[in-house]
Design a protein around this motif. Sequence first.
Motif, mmCIF file in Angstrom:
data_model
loop_
_atom_site.group_PDB
_atom_site.id
_atom_site.type_symbol
_atom_site.label_atom_id
_atom_site.label_comp_id
_atom_site.label_asym_id
_atom_site.label_seq_id
_atom_site.Cartn_x
_atom_site.Cartn_y
_atom_site.Cartn_z
ATOM 1 N N GLU A 1 55.675 60.362 53.283
ATOM 2 C CA GLU A 1 56.604 59.514 52.518
ATOM 3 C C GLU A 1 57.596 58.957 53.526
ATOM 4 O OE1 GLU A 1 60.210 60.621 49.729
ATOM 5 O OE2 GLU A 1 58.319 60.946 48.659
ATOM 6 N N ALA A 2 57.766 57.664 53.542
ATOM 7 C CA ALA A 2 58.585 56.998 54.560
ATOM 8 C C ALA A 2 59.948 57.660 54.729
ATOM 9 C CB ALA A 2 58.757 55.531 54.202
ATOM 10 N N ILE A 3 60.375 57.719 55.970
ATOM 11 C CA ILE A 3 61.710 58.208 56.298
ATOM 12 C C ILE A 3 62.502 57.003 56.772
ATOM 13 C CG2 ILE A 3 63.074 59.773 57.741
ATOM 14 C CD1 ILE A 3 60.463 61.416 58.159
ATOM 15 N N ALA A 4 63.564 56.677 56.023
ATOM 16 C CA ALA A 4 64.412 55.529 56.370
ATOM 17 C C ALA A 4 65.853 56.015 56.377
ATOM 18 C CB ALA A 4 64.228 54.402 55.361
ATOM 19 N N PRO A 5 66.405 56.300 57.571
ATOM 20 C CA PRO A 5 67.760 56.856 57.634
ATOM 21 C C PRO A 5 68.756 55.998 56.867
ATOM 22 C CG PRO A 5 66.754 56.806 59.803
ATOM 23 C CD PRO A 5 65.839 56.073 58.876
ATOM 24 N N GLY B 1 49.295 71.558 56.353
ATOM 25 C CA GLY B 1 48.926 71.534 54.953
ATOM 26 C C GLY B 1 50.089 71.689 53.980
ATOM 27 N N VAL B 2 51.307 71.789 54.484
ATOM 28 C CA VAL B 2 52.484 71.970 53.638
ATOM 29 C C VAL B 2 53.360 70.726 53.726
ATOM 30 C CG1 VAL B 2 54.536 73.399 53.229
ATOM 31 C CG2 VAL B 2 52.416 74.460 54.030
ATOM 32 N N ILE B 3 53.842 70.267 52.561
ATOM 33 C CA ILE B 3 54.731 69.105 52.509
ATOM 34 C C ILE B 3 56.174 69.595 52.665
ATOM 35 C CG2 ILE B 3 55.536 67.164 51.113
ATOM 36 C CD1 ILE B 3 52.608 66.890 51.850
ATOM 37 N N TRP B 4 56.898 68.970 53.594
ATOM 38 C CA TRP B 4 58.289 69.320 53.882
ATOM 39 C C TRP B 4 59.175 68.092 53.690
ATOM 40 C CZ3 TRP B 4 60.100 74.011 56.149
ATOM 41 C CH2 TRP B 4 59.112 74.928 56.511
ATOM 42 N N GLN B 5 60.416 68.330 53.283
ATOM 43 C CA GLN B 5 61.442 67.289 53.329
ATOM 44 C C GLN B 5 61.771 67.080 54.802
ATOM 45 O OE1 GLN B 5 61.504 65.927 50.003
ATOM 46 N NE2 GLN B 5 63.533 65.491 50.745
ATOM 47 N N ALA B 6 62.007 65.830 55.175
ATOM 48 C CA ALA B 6 62.297 65.552 56.581
ATOM 49 C C ALA B 6 63.337 64.454 56.696
ATOM 50 C CB ALA B 6 61.026 65.146 57.307
ATOM 51 N N ARG B 7 64.083 64.526 57.777
ATOM 52 C CA ARG B 7 65.050 63.480 58.109
ATOM 53 C C ARG B 7 64.858 63.116 59.563
ATOM 54 N NH1 ARG B 7 70.418 67.204 58.067
ATOM 55 N NH2 ARG B 7 69.913 68.372 59.924
ATOM 56 N N SER B 8 65.361 61.946 59.893
ATOM 57 C CA SER B 8 65.244 61.472 61.260
ATOM 58 C C SER B 8 66.311 60.427 61.497
ATOM 59 C CB SER B 8 63.851 60.873 61.491
ATOM 60 O OG SER B 8 63.737 60.401 62.809
ATOM 61 N N GLU B 9 66.622 60.170 62.739
ATOM 62 C CA GLU B 9 67.553 59.099 63.089
ATOM 63 C C GLU B 9 66.811 57.774 63.207
ATOM 64 O OE1 GLU B 9 69.777 60.193 66.553
ATOM 65 O OE2 GLU B 9 70.717 61.903 65.559
ATOM 66 N N GLN B 10 65.491 57.812 63.141
ATOM 67 C CA GLN B 10 64.665 56.614 63.252
ATOM 68 C C GLN B 10 63.855 56.459 61.965
ATOM 69 O OE1 GLN B 10 62.506 58.675 66.073
ATOM 70 N NE2 GLN B 10 63.509 57.851 67.877
ATOM 71 N N SER B 11 63.389 55.274 61.701
ATOM 72 C CA SER B 11 62.500 55.036 60.564
ATOM 73 C C SER B 11 61.084 55.417 60.944
ATOM 74 C CB SER B 11 62.532 53.555 60.171
ATOM 75 O OG SER B 11 63.807 53.216 59.699
ATOM 76 N N HIS B 12 60.377 55.993 59.983
ATOM 77 C CA HIS B 12 58.983 56.379 60.196
ATOM 78 C C HIS B 12 58.205 55.998 58.946
ATOM 79 C CE1 HIS B 12 59.997 58.716 63.782
ATOM 80 N NE2 HIS B 12 60.994 59.235 63.092
ATOM 81 N N GLU B 13 57.106 55.330 59.132
ATOM 82 C CA GLU B 13 56.239 54.904 58.028
ATOM 83 C C GLU B 13 55.180 55.972 57.766
ATOM 84 O OE1 GLU B 13 56.701 52.181 56.163
ATOM 85 O OE2 GLU B 13 58.510 51.854 57.357
#
Length: 141
Positions: A93-97, A107-119
């Motif tokens: 799922e896209a990460i858009a700061p 195999g496990v879905i995690w919540q994630a954050r980043s300082e960059q956008s990731h598609e």
Amino acid sequence: MGLQLIWGTAFIVCLCIEMMLINFSALALAIGCLGGLIAATVGLPVVAQEGVAIALAGTSYLTLTPYLRHRFTPRCTPTATDTIIGSQAEVVEAIAPPAQGKVKMDGVIWQARSEQSHEPGAHVTVIGLEGNLLTVVSMDL
């Protein structure tokens, strides 16, 4: 009989101390006392008993103690955090700061954050973990 009692008592006291400390130093002394006890039982003079005790305790301390410490001291066990940091994941799922997204790791879905956008479909590296929230960066870094 008097010296045998003294050596035997010292042997037992050293073993009791070793059971409380479990650092293998008192065990070396116990081995020395056992040697002194055997020397007293055989009938060697006091100086020879002391020499046997010192030689056995010193040898045990220099050879047996390091081996036992290496063999029986617990090793560091990596925690879950230690094993997760540095792992790779795939963005699902896209990460858009500043918004969070989701990544799939092992195999496990995690919540994630980043300082960059990731598609979705991008591959990222985990650099942090707070609770169940991963911090990720692009694998290019």
